[in-house]
Design an enzyme around this catalytic site. Structure first.
Site, short mmCIF file in Angstrom:
data_model
loop_
_atom_site.label_atom_id
_atom_site.label_comp_id
_atom_site.label_asym_id
_atom_site.label_seq_id
_atom_site.Cartn_x
_atom_site.Cartn_y
_atom_site.Cartn_z
N SER A 70 -48.82 -29.70 40.44
CA SER A 70 -48.39 -30.15 41.76
C SER A 70 -46.94 -29.82 42.08
CB SER A 70 -48.61 -31.66 41.89
OG SER A 70 -49.99 -31.94 41.86
N GLU B 147 0.79 -1.23 0.00
CA GLU B 147 0.00 0.00 0.00
C GLU B 147 0.82 1.29 0.00
OE1 GLU B 147 -3.49 0.25 -0.11
OE2 GLU B 147 -3.24 -1.85 -0.67
#
Length: 809
Positions: free
Chosen positions: A479, A92
């Site tokens: 229950s 780059e």
């Protein structure tokens, strides 16, 4: 004369040059002022905090999920390897450490190259600093004005920041492609993990060069779609590294000869069967901190998830749901149908969406059906780039499972049917037919002492439905709620041996129809002990007990335990008619076995922000002595426990002992085969719409629920002991396999007295059990003077027969 003319000429020339210089300077100054106007403030880069993905870890540190709009992990420049930096500089901006933000040499080189390129790909001249200016402060539009503004900002950035600071911003921000859909990779750390499954320090020369090849045009160098271009660009970067003296020609040749091997990284909760758990964590973080913090804040989340236990929980629940579906559900037909005459069955089958979290199940298409079996083709996999694999795998479905016969198998299947199959272990290519059950359910496993949730399964498949039946579904516990009624009684003068009449009772409330509850088996059994009432799940005893204590008291206990926030004080609620969640019930039961201490269930141990600072911690207990540098004879440190005591520790043990009796003698005796001390309670609602089992070992609490998403009966005589308790048992057998058979802890103050389990009086020998009593509440040595409260029943010598199993409830 001639000399005068020459001097005059040069004077005019100099004057003209000076005027042109002044005009040029003025033009440049005006241009500078024009393009400098409204430039973004480059100083904001000093405070820049890029969006960073958040990562979620299990309790053992394994990564289970990542959340991000831009997949980025930020790393300081000092921690980045030189090889990687050299690759990006060569690709780059080779003069990065020599120019002042713009590179005149690069500009000239680009102009010369582009003039001779004759229309081929143009070479740019933007420096890394200019790319930082564009990526952070400008748009990506291709105009001369933007390029001028970019250059001006680059000059300012260079004057403000060091080169290393600029390079750090660049390498952490740059877009490096999308390897798999939805995973946009920003920065070198995330790209290294996704492309190669490696940290930056593990990258080879060829791999670092490939990452450096991507910034110009990631899509043009995609490793699967454009492999030749990708390798060509990678090798070009390696050659530039040689030109710049970073690597030798020999090293370069070796690297260029390497194939481009990319292994897409996939982090999925499905790999740990933890989809429901992780989604619950995501919702919780979003509620606390907001979506932006989760997807951009770089949070590190350490959850309570135990991967081993999570896999066990999923297997136990799925096996239980399939077990119910096989016995009660019936065959409902193929998932889909495909036309085998249309061509390659593999390609067609690959297009059918399969659930991703039901392994080892696989989709298959029926190729042939005969009297003995069905020949199938299995769904092919996909290559790394997404293409359907050309390999084709076949097998045979054999009749297996409950009630599957050759005749039924042949009648159920047709050529072209797409079905799920599961390999038969050790059979070599033989499979059994499977179907996704209609029934669903949830399971929660929790540390009862801390509230740390170790596993959550919210249904058969998270891919099929993300609705979490363990945390979001509100169902009647039936229950399974009764222990809270009994706890209130034990806290208010009752003992496990107190006699309560198991006899018909009618409740009359003004303005409503009389209500006459019944036991599950429809038979009252006369005066019985409290222990018997809970072990055999007697509705009549529970309602009578709730009436005597008072529903406001029971509603308060429900609130304390977190079962219900605001329970209606109606007697029917004592039988579990209110709605709650599996998570709440499991946390409430945990308070029985932990000695009555309040716990707050959590799926998150700790959250750290992007800087590593802890912003959330579940365990806030203090341990001052734990920070000592050395031992100097001081006492061992103790962790302070300031949690609320919601239940008397002695009452908590009494309930634990009674719930252990449910397993030893009551409605869940099938759990005795686990071979470890267990306690818990079954639950079945009206019409068997929901069935439950909630229970615990000394150090692990588990809740299980089964039911349909659109509530309807599970079938005649279906009970929690029949379907929910076996899931609990299967899970406990796996989770406790390597654990010693530790008995439940008995708190100081409890008196263990041997009593007759029918009458509750002191006894010995057959028919007697060890009962837990608080100080001063045990039955007297002699029964001659015992007095009973007439409201509880009258003691007689033949008060009851020896207990046996009275069926499942």
């Amino acid at each position: 004369m001639i000399m005068r003319l020459i001097l005059r000429f040069f004077g005019i020339l100099m004057s003209a040059g000076f005027i042109l210089f002044l005009l040029g300077s003025a033009f440049f100054a005006l241009g500078f002022l024009h393009y400098s106007k409204d430039l973004p403030d480059h100083a904001q880069l000093a405070e820049y905090q890029p969006p960073v993905m958040s990562r979620v870890h299990a309790a053992d540190g394994s990564l289970v999920a990542e959340y991000a709009h831009e997949r980025r992990l930020y790393l300081p420049i000092e921690a980045m390897p030189e090889l990687l930096k050299e690759a990006f500089l060569s690709a780059e901006d080779k003069n990065f450490y020599r120019h002042m933000g713009i590179d005149p040499e690069g500009i000239v080189r680009a102009i010369v190259t582009n003039l001779g390129s004759r229309g081929s790909r143009q070479q740019g001249a933007s420096t890394i600093t200019q790319q930082v200016a564009k990526n952070f402060l400008l748009t990506a539009e291709q105009t001369y004005e933007r390029k001028i503004r970019e250059a001006l900002i680059a000059l300012r950035i260079e004057a403000t920041f060091t080169k290393d600071q600029i390079l750090e911003l660049y390498l952490n921000e740059i877009f490096l492609g999308t390897l798999t859909p939805g995973r946009n990779l920003h920065g070198v750390v995330a790209a290294s993990l996704d492309y190669f499954g490696k940290s930056l320090n593990e990258l080879t020369l060829a791999e670092a060069a490939y990452l450096a090849a991507l910034p110009k045009a990631p899509n043009n160098y995609h490793p699967f779609r454009e492999p030749a271009a990708a390798i060509g660009r990678r090798n070009w970067v390696i050659d530039r590294m040689v030109d710049n003296g970073y690597v030798t020609a020999e090293e370069a040749e070796v690297a260029k000869a390497e194939p481009l091997v990319v292994t897409p990284r996939s982090i999925s909760p499905n790999s740990l069967a933890a989809g429901y758990f992780v989604e619950e964590v995501r919702r919780e973080i979003t509620n606390y901190y907001g979506e932006e913090k989760l997807y951009q804040g770089g949070l590190s989340v350490r959850t309570t998830l135990d991967p081993r236990m999570q896999a066990m929980a999923r297997k136990a629940l799925v096996d239980g749901l399939v077990r119910y579906d096989e016995t009660r559900g019936g065959w409902r037909g193929a998932q889909e149908r495909i036309d085998l005459a249309a061509g390659d069955w593999g390609a067609a089958l690959a297009g059918v969406r399969a659930l991703g979290d039901v392994q080892p199940w696989r989709l298959a298409v029926v190729l042939e059906v005969d009297a003995d079996a069905a020949r199938i083709g299995l769904q092919p996999g996909r290559e790394a780039g997404g293409a359907v694999s050309e390999a084709r795998e076949t097998g045979v479905i054999r009749p297996a499972g409950v009630e599957w016969t050759r005749q039924r198998l042949a009648a159920a299947l047709n050529v072209g049917d797409v079905v799920y199959v599961e390999p038969i272990a050790g059979s070599g290519g033989e499979y059994r037919l499977r179907q996704v059950p209609e029934v669903s359910g949830g399971l929660v496993a929790m540390d009862p002492h801390t509230g740390r949730v170790r596993a959550i399964v919210g249904g058969f498949s998270f891919d099929q439905s993300q609705f979490n039946r363990a945390t979001q579904a509100r169902r009647q516990p039936g229950s399974a709620y009764k222990p809270f009624v009994y706890a209130a009684a034990l806290d208010n003068g009752y003992t496990p041996s107190t006699i309560v009449r198991d006899e018909t009772i009618t409740i009359v409330n003004p303005g409503s129809e009389p209500w006459t509850p019944t036991n599950y088996d429809g038979r009252p059994t006369g005066p019985r002990t409290l222990r018997y009432g809970i072990e055999q799940s007697k509705n009549l005893m529970t309602v009578r007990l709730a009436r005597d204590i008072g529903m406001p008291m029971i509603a308060e206990y429900s609130r304390r335990f977190g079962v219900y926030d605001d329970m209606l004080p109606l007697l029917s609620m004592s039988l579990g008619a209110g709605e709650t969640t599996v998570l709440r019930m499991t946390a409430a039961y945990s308070m029985f076995v932990n000695g009555g201490r309040r716990i707050r269930p959590t799926m998150i141990d700790r959250i750290q922000d992007r800087t590593g600072a802890t912003i959330f911690r579940h365990d806030n207990r203090q341990c001052d002595g734990c920070v000592a540098d050395r031992w100097s004879g001081q006492a061992e440190p103790r962790v302070s426990d300031e949690r609320e005591q919601v239940l008397d520790p002695l009452t908590a043990y009494q309930i634990t002992s009674m719930l252990e009796g449910v397993v030893l003698r009551g409605t869940a005796t099938r759990l005795r085969e686990v071979g470890k001390p267990l306690a818990g309670k079954t639950g079945t609602t009206n019409d068997a719409r929901d069935v439950w089992f909630v229970g615990f070992s000394p150090d692990l609490a588990v809740g299980v629920y089964i039911g349909f998403d659109q509530p309807r009966s599970l079938g005649s005589r279906v009970t929690g002991g029949q379907y929910a308790a076996p899931i609990f048992g299967d899970f406990m057998a796996l989770a406790l396999e390597d654990e010693p058979a530790t008995p439940f802890r008995v708190p100081a103050g409890i008196n263990l007295v041997r009593v007759n389990r029918t009458t509750g009086m002191r006894a010995s020998g057959d028919g007697s059990i060890l009962e837990a009593f608080k100080p001063g509440t045990a039955p007297p040595e002699s029964t001659a003077s015992v007095e009973y409260n007439p409201g509880w029943g009258v003691a007689t010598p033949d008060i009851g027969r020896p207990l046996g199993s009275s069926g499942l409830y």
